[in-house]
Design an enzyme around this catalytic site. Structure first.
Site, PDB file in Angstrom:
ATOM      1  CG  ASN A   1      38.286  49.890  39.285  1.00 17.70           C
ATOM      2  OD1 ASN A   1      37.789  50.857  38.720  1.00 17.70           O
ATOM      3  ND2 ASN A   1      38.368  48.704  38.708  1.00 17.70           N
ATOM      4  N   PRO A   2      37.267  53.232  40.693  1.00 19.27           N
ATOM      5  CG  PRO A   2      37.422  55.150  39.365  1.00 19.27           C
ATOM      6  CD  PRO A   2      38.255  54.052  39.965  1.00 19.27           C
TER       7      PRO A   2
ATOM      8  N   GLY B   1      32.005  47.309  40.325  1.00 23.33           N
ATOM      9  CA  GLY B   1      30.700  47.093  40.937  1.00 23.33           C
ATOM     10  C   GLY B   1      29.748  48.261  40.799  1.00 23.33           C
TER      11      GLY B   1
ATOM     12  CG  ASP C   1      38.143  38.684  43.120  1.00 20.99           C
ATOM     13  OD1 ASP C   1      38.328  39.128  44.271  1.00 20.99           O
ATOM     14  OD2 ASP C   1      37.278  37.835  42.850  1.00 20.99           O
ATOM     15  N   GLY C   2      40.188  41.668  40.125  1.00 19.33           N
ATOM     16  CA  GLY C   2      41.204  42.115  39.186  1.00 19.33           C
ATOM     17  C   GLY C   2      42.053  43.242  39.741  1.00 19.33           C
TER      18      GLY C   2
ATOM     19  CG  ASN D   1      46.068  39.798  39.497  1.00 20.39           C
ATOM     20  OD1 ASN D   1      46.632  40.459  38.627  1.00 20.39           O
ATOM     21  ND2 ASN D   1      46.410  38.554  39.766  1.00 20.39           N
ATOM     22  CD  GLU D   2      45.397  46.377  37.453  1.00 16.95           C
ATOM     23  OE1 GLU D   2      45.831  47.493  37.823  1.00 16.95           O
ATOM     24  OE2 GLU D   2      44.593  46.251  36.498  1.00 16.95           O
TER      25      GLU D   2
ATOM     26  CG  ASP E   1      48.350  24.596  52.592  1.00 15.62           C
ATOM     27  OD1 ASP E   1      48.509  25.394  51.642  1.00 15.62           O
ATOM     28  OD2 ASP E   1      47.520  23.668  52.560  1.00 15.62           O
TER      29      ASP E   1
ATOM     30  CD  GLU F   1      39.773  41.192  34.885  1.00 14.60           C
ATOM     31  OE1 GLU F   1      39.749  41.349  33.638  1.00 14.60           O
ATOM     32  OE2 GLU F   1      38.864  41.576  35.645  1.00 14.60           O
TER      33      GLU F   1
END
Length: 306
Positions: free
Chosen positions: A9-10, A13, A66-67, A70-71, A215, A272
């Site tokens: 993802n460019p 951040g 993190d999004g 997730n994808e 676990d 998200e």
């Protein structure tokens, strides 16, 4: 030669990856990978390319927040034979990387990918949606997706905290029924989170002292509605000292649970927006996907109290 699909993802951040991209690719090439690069252009791009192309590669590496992770996770969970996953964190909080001990420096994270060993990690699902480390509802959970990206980039974790404090003036509660194992909880809640992580929103240890990432069980935290500001402050203090045994907090482990509410409950998934539902089934898919790490050696991961 091994084949790698590198999805990044460019925008994550403040475009953090741009200054390190050539060094990252060189790290992969030097490790004898034939690298195919895909730069995401819009939401859900990473999920689509992971699902459509992931099985053609020995390794899928993603970079973003993190999004983005997730994808990629969601796309690969739909594949009959998912490859191993590498992750280069480039987002604001990077909770998954913190739990897995993945370096924040992107070049070092790339080195950890080529030197790391696969760790079989539990993946969660909320109805038809997958999540890597957290699904939550209630106060604070809307902060991540309602805080503008530019604000996240400028202020980082402080943006989440500030947004949460501002939302306390209009705390909403939900009358819910929670069922797991042979237990039923019926109460009015202001917050709930179902996690497989030791860091949520950048705060370590908030999910408990002992967290097993493989676990087959979630760590579940539910917070009752306070009757006044004194009780609210009591809850905040309990969370700050990680006292999950407090009288206002339900804390337990479960491999699956059902939550029902007469009104729709909005959820966040890995930071998200994750949809709104009246019936929610959450399932732990034990060791469903493998992620590369150099810091986890034991099969059962125990996160010590910070």
């Amino acid at each position: 030669m091994k084949k790698m699909l590198f999805i990044y993802n460019p925008q994550a951040g403040k475009g953090k990856i741009k200054s390190s991209l050539s060094d990252i690719i060189e790290t992969f090439v030097q490790a004898d990978y034939e690298v195919t690069i895909y730069s995401t252009k819009e939401r859900d791009d990473a999920r689509r390319i992971a699902f459509e192309k992931g099985q053609e590669y020995d390794l899928v590496v993603c970079s973003g927040g993190d999004g983005t992770l997730n994808e990629v996770t969601s796309g690969l969970m739909k594949c009959p034979h998912a490859p191993v996953i590498g992750y280069l964190p480039a987002g604001t909080t990077n909770d998954f990387a913190s739990s897995m001990g993945i370096p924040k420096n992107m070049v070092k994270a790339a080195e950890a990918v080529v030197k790391g060993e696969p760790f079989a990690y539990d993946i969660g699902s909320l109805n038809e949606r997958y999540f890597t480390y957290v699904a939550g509802f209630g106060v604070f959970t809307n902060v991540s997706y309602e805080t503008p990206q530019t604000t996240k980039n400028l202020f980082g974790r402080a943006a989440y905290i500030l947004g949460g404090i501002m939302s306390l003036a209009t705390v909403k509660s939900y009358r819910v029924r929670v069922e797991y194992d042979d237990t039923v909880i019926e109460d009015e809640l202001i917050y709930g989170m179902v996690t497989n992580a030791n860091s949520v929103g950048g705060f370590k240890g908030i999910t408990g002292k002992d967290v097993g990432l493989d676990d087959g069980e979630f760590e579940v935290t539910l917070i009752k509605r306070p009757k006044n500001i004194v009780e609210l402050q009591h809850i905040v203090n309990a969370l700050l000292v990680r006292d999950l045994g407090d009288k206002f907090i339900y804390s337990f482990h479960a491999s699956n649970l059902d939550i029902t509410c007469e009104e729709e409950v909005s959820w966040t998934i890995d930071g998200e927006f994750g949809g709104a539902y009246t019936h929610m089934h959450l399932q732990n898919h034990q060791q469903a996907l493998s992620y590369l790490t150099t810091t986890i050696t034991d099969k059962q991961v125990i996160i010590e109290e910070q």
